[in-house]
Scaffold this active site. Structure first.
Site, PDB file in Angstrom:
ATOM      1  N   TYR A 156      24.360  16.383  11.760  1.00  0.00           N
ATOM      2  CA  TYR A 156      23.083  15.818  11.327  1.00  0.00           C
ATOM      3  C   TYR A 156      23.049  14.305  11.555  1.00  0.00           C
ATOM      4  O   TYR A 156      22.043  13.757  12.024  1.00  0.00           O
ATOM      5  CB  TYR A 156      22.881  16.149   9.850  1.00  0.00           C
ATOM      6  N   LYS A 160      20.420  12.365  13.926  1.00  0.00           N
ATOM      7  CA  LYS A 160      19.501  11.362  13.393  1.00  0.00           C
ATOM      8  C   LYS A 160      19.730   9.988  14.014  1.00  0.00           C
ATOM      9  O   LYS A 160      18.789   9.197  14.157  1.00  0.00           O
ATOM     10  CB  LYS A 160      19.609  11.309  11.870  1.00  0.00           C
TER      11      LYS A 160
END
Length: 255
Positions: A156, A160
């Protein structure tokens, strides 16, 4: 010279069925946009769109896998036919597959990068031609404070952080066509996704929020509407000279 633009604009919000996406769809509709709510959860996307229509807005819910190029092209064509050419795009769709690195599977890594990064790429590629033709466009990508690193989120965090590099490159490539690209990086926000994270570690959402709020200078976790407000600014007429920026919306300077 004041920028003149036809109204209303048509916006696409991915991951718009619930949470930050739904709040953003409602906010953009309140700002006068026609809004296409795209989500893998087709029924919930339709419900979000129906709520906007019930409030007097124009909206459409479409079920789509944002990483499926053919499905995305078809969805964008439908939006253009039914709501008008989309010139606002909010790449919000995302998933979590948290685990420590030594426990993380290749499938967990690939799934997260597929939705966040491939999805944003495929969506933006499909929509940018409408923006270029109009000589006006707004792309807002959802990043996260996790882009700065977060235990158990190698996939993640990488996705991001990648969203930020993608945003800055879009700003460079598309600026001459009247298109801006910016990113919003939320901190802990009270969403279903966070509730699922809390449940996985044996906490209630309220307990998780209270624990997280201790590290937030303003003393609370964020609400989806906090993020929607930031997105609304970046998509506004007034934000035409703001591009390639990452705005952390996290209740303080420490992400």
């Amino acid at each position: 010279m004041t920028e003149q633009a036809p109204q209303p604009r048509t916006a696409i919000v991915t991951g718009g069925a619930r949470g930050i996406g739904a709040a953003t769809a409602r906010r953009l509709a309140a700002d006068g946009r026609a809004v296409a709510v795209l989500d893998l959860l087709e029924e919930q996307a339709a419900e979000t769109a129906a709520g906007i229509v019930a409030g007097g807005g124009r909206a459409l819910g479409i079920g789509v896998d944002v990483a499926d190029a053919a499905a995305v092209e078809a969805a964008v064509a439908r939006v253009a036919d039914e709501l008008g050419a989309p010139t606002v795009l909010v790449n919000n769709a995302g998933i979590l597959r948290d685990n420590l690195l030594f426990k993380m599977s290749e499938d967990d890594w690939d799934a997260v990068l597929r939705v966040h990064l491939r999805g944003a790429f495929v969506m933006t590629r499909a929509v940018q031609s409408h923006m270029v033709a109009a000589g006006w466009g707004r792309v807002v990508n959802l990043s996260s404070t996790s882009a700065l690193g977060n235990r158990g989120q190698a996939n993640y965090s990488a996705a991001k952080a990648g969203m930020q590099g993608f945003t800055k490159t879009l700003a460079i490539e598309l600026g001459k066509f009247g298109v801006t690209a910016n990113a919003v990086a939320p901190g802990v926000i009270a969403t279903d996704m966070i509730a699922e994270t809390a449940e996985r570690i044996g906490m209630t959402p309220e307990e998780f929020h209270a624990a997280a709020a201790k590290d937030v200078p303003v003393g609370r976790v964020g609400q989806p509407e906090d993020i929607a407000a930031a997105v609304a600014f970046f998509t506004s007429e007034e934000a035409s000279f703001v591009s390639g920026q990452v705005l952390y919306v996290a209740g303080g300077p420490k992400a």
